[in-house]
Design an enzyme around this catalytic site. Sequence first.
Site, PDB file in Angstrom:
ATOM      1  N   GLU A  40      55.107  39.021  32.304  1.00 22.12           N
ATOM      2  CA  GLU A  40      55.363  40.374  32.784  1.00 22.12           C
ATOM      3  C   GLU A  40      56.844  40.719  32.589  1.00 22.12           C
ATOM      4  OE1 GLU A  40      53.900  39.832  36.773  1.00 22.12           O
ATOM      5  OE2 GLU A  40      51.958  39.208  35.972  1.00 22.12           O
ATOM      6  N   GLU A  71      47.988  37.576  36.066  1.00 18.61           N
ATOM      7  CA  GLU A  71      48.382  36.182  35.856  1.00 18.61           C
ATOM      8  C   GLU A  71      47.260  35.346  35.238  1.00 18.61           C
ATOM      9  OE1 GLU A  71      49.272  37.910  38.542  1.00 18.61           O
ATOM     10  OE2 GLU A  71      51.444  37.896  38.356  1.00 18.61           O
ATOM     11  N   GLN A  93      56.512  35.844  36.685  1.00 16.24           N
ATOM     12  CA  GLN A  93      57.733  36.570  37.038  1.00 16.24           C
ATOM     13  C   GLN A  93      58.430  35.936  38.246  1.00 16.24           C
ATOM     14  OE1 GLN A  93      57.762  41.003  38.069  1.00 16.24           O
ATOM     15  NE2 GLN A  93      58.618  40.828  36.022  1.00 16.24           N
ATOM     16  N   PHE A  94      57.643  35.582  39.220  1.00 15.12           N
ATOM     17  CA  PHE A  94      58.074  34.696  40.306  1.00 15.12           C
ATOM     18  C   PHE A  94      57.003  33.623  40.384  1.00 15.12           C
ATOM     19  CE2 PHE A  94      60.492  38.388  41.246  1.00 15.12           C
ATOM     20  CZ  PHE A  94      61.633  37.942  41.897  1.00 15.12           C
ATOM     21  N   ASP A  96      55.764  32.222  42.710  1.00 19.91           N
ATOM     22  CA  ASP A  96      54.807  32.487  43.788  1.00 19.91           C
ATOM     23  C   ASP A  96      53.477  33.000  43.235  1.00 19.91           C
ATOM     24  OD1 ASP A  96      56.886  32.978  46.470  1.00 19.91           O
ATOM     25  OD2 ASP A  96      57.692  33.053  44.446  1.00 19.91           O
ATOM     26  N   PHE A  97      53.554  33.773  42.151  1.00 18.89           N
ATOM     27  CA  PHE A  97      52.353  34.417  41.620  1.00 18.89           C
ATOM     28  C   PHE A  97      51.500  33.479  40.784  1.00 18.89           C
ATOM     29  CE2 PHE A  97      55.571  37.823  42.105  1.00 18.89           C
ATOM     30  CZ  PHE A  97      54.992  38.418  43.209  1.00 18.89           C
ATOM     31  N   ILE A  98      51.959  32.264  40.609  1.00 16.89           N
ATOM     32  CA  ILE A  98      51.183  31.306  39.820  1.00 16.89           C
ATOM     33  C   ILE A  98      49.832  31.044  40.475  1.00 16.89           C
ATOM     34  CG2 ILE A  98      52.029  29.171  40.888  1.00 16.89           C
ATOM     35  CD1 ILE A  98      52.206  27.985  38.054  1.00 16.89           C
ATOM     36  N   HIS A 138      58.451  35.454  47.540  1.00 16.03           N
ATOM     37  CA  HIS A 138      59.349  35.330  46.384  1.00 16.03           C
ATOM     38  C   HIS A 138      60.251  34.118  46.519  1.00 16.03           C
ATOM     39  CE1 HIS A 138      58.105  39.524  45.975  1.00 16.03           C
ATOM     40  NE2 HIS A 138      58.535  39.503  44.740  1.00 16.03           N
TER      41      HIS A 138
END
Lengths: 335, 421
Positions: A40, A71, A93-94, A96-98, A138
Amino acid sequence: MARTNGAAATNGTQVTFLEAIKQAMFEEMERDPTVVLLGEDVGVYGGAFKTSEGLLERFGWERVIDTPISESAIIGAACGMSYLGLRPICEMQFIDFIVCAFNQITNFVAKGHYLWNAPAPMVIRGPSGGGVHGGPFHSANPEMYFVHTPGLKVIYPSTPYDAKGLLKAAVRDNNPVLFFEHKFLYRRIKGEVPSGDYTVPIGKAVVRREGRHLTILSYAAMMHTALEASDALAKEGIEAEVIDLHTLLPLDEETILNSVKKTNKCLVVHEDTKTGGIAGEIAAILFEKAFQDLDGPLVRVTSLDTPVPYAPTLEEYFLPNAKKVFSAAKELARY
Amino acid sequence: MKKELTRQQYLDLYYYMRLNRAVEDTMVKLFRQNKIVGGLYSSLGQEAISVGTSYALEKKDWLAPMIRNIGALLVKGVPPRDIFMQHMAKYDSPTKGKDGTSHFGDLDNLHIVSPISMLGDLIPVMVGVAMAGRYLGQKIVAMTWIGDGGSSTGVFHEGLNFAATQKAPFVLVLENNLWAYSTPVGRQVPLENLADRAKAYGIESYIVDGNDVVAVYSAAKEAVERARAGEGPILIEAKTFRRLGHAQHDPAEYVPKEMRSYWEARDPITLHEKFLTSEKLLDAGGKKEIEQKLDTLLASEREFAENSPLPPGELAETGVYCTGDECHKIRAKWERPIAEVTPPKSSVAAVWTIPGFGSGKGSGGANAPIHFGDTQTAVGKPASEAKSANDGKPVAKVAVKAAAKKTAKTARATASRKARR
């Protein structure tokens, strides 16, 4: 005691952690046309943290792909690309979003080689960690979800030298590699990187400081906290051996055991929360393989078992720091 | 829009549907003899979809089957023995007993990606396959299938949307067999036609009678050609009915009798056979010949499968990681000049440009602001010189008590202060 950064003598330059990552991607894409980047805002914007700035200009729209906020699609598509011999790098992008792509990673990407002999040479990387007041979504350290997943490799470096060399090694690896970049380090840490091409072996821990009274194991941003604490300990005559794990899967048991068999005491510092953190696994390894060598309890200095809170006061309380490491290490040394 | 096929093509479609059904009939026998280790799923009555769609692909194209797409595997060239051995967890099976059913693939020769049980996950993976094929200049099409139930997953949306934004050469076949395990389609999707979902992605779609193999093939052929020509992904909804339960254990008593008898009267093999007979493409002798061929083939394939041993236990420990070149030599097959993928010779034009932006000029270069970060490098300043994040600022009592008092001088505190500027 001299500290080592794991690098041989070089004629390189001082670069930030962020620059080291950008260089690694740039050089790998330059070297190998099968390397592509997708994520992203990685293209036109150059990434939320500017780790891919300039890559679109150099490598074009086919190789630097801005994706929708999807994702699972990013990871899934990268996996499909890898089946045709590409070596995609996916940016979260962070980090966390994995977990939005958890199923793709743990069920699809990780199991392919074992089940049907399909290697997936791909890298999933992104900014992780706290200390910058990013709040609960984040600031995550989700590495252990993936350390528990056979088929993946998990890297979490602490120096620009390692970040660059390990990221290059990850791109060249035939397995899916998760590469965590502690965002606190991006512009706060500078270090020397060689001018030429080099890689750092995945799965080989580095002794950052030699010592004899206890072993301190850590990685990522906490590595620097551990070193800071070890300076303070040295002033009190306590010589800590500080080891940078930098790869959590596969874990370098040999380096850990060699050190603990020498110092007989072990403290683990990690920014990840306590329960289920890598320290627990290390404790189990020591109990299994170095029980007779231990002269004290394994000590854990970790974040609290809570989400990462937002307010600076709360986050500071939540995170380990050099003082906490110092106190715990001093107590352990005296045990 | 049915296409005019050659005699051989009409007969191929018939043969593969018969083979599909014969392979599954054989597995039902094996299941009843307790020779199948896990579950057994059936595509009875849906053979026209697996066969008709995959028959539209070229050898170089890629597919990823779902659990009811054994017909597609057979068309692509998988020998029946592999399918038997997969179900029987045999050592000589493609996964050596590590996985069952149609969960296997072949990257090098047949270009098949293995499915996993989580529905929808194949969609973005095959979009990636399609994108990589285009990138390498291979002019391939990637195809996968999804059920009416699987179309409710989030990854269905993510995958199809990404495919659409990328105009990937990708064909998705939505087999609407009216049932997701025991849940009827109306309880899953409030649409008469699931193909309508294509509109949301701005892509083309077809609706086809899934029990008419020539209609299925015709739609798939057109979709594959359009995708290959660069028109972007295409969704095909094939309307059909799942004649048996979710798997062997499920008698599917929740299915209304009238619904079942309606569809049983529309068996895809019977329908195609009628067509072939009326067109004088197949007579009794020809049919008998095919049946004998199938009997002979499946007897020997089954024998081979039954004679294969179970894998040795210690195999469980092997193969988690690729160990490098001696394990897999990963080589992309380039079919376009490599120089064309990278500027200045790039054959793909920029999507949009803003002068200076992204070059390090417009956006600040090495000192560009970053999300949650310093704009200045803090190195060179020892962490111990830093002050607490809360210096001089009032904090609630509990925090003062809890947070390291004024003596906690950590690197983190430096950052806190800076980040808040």
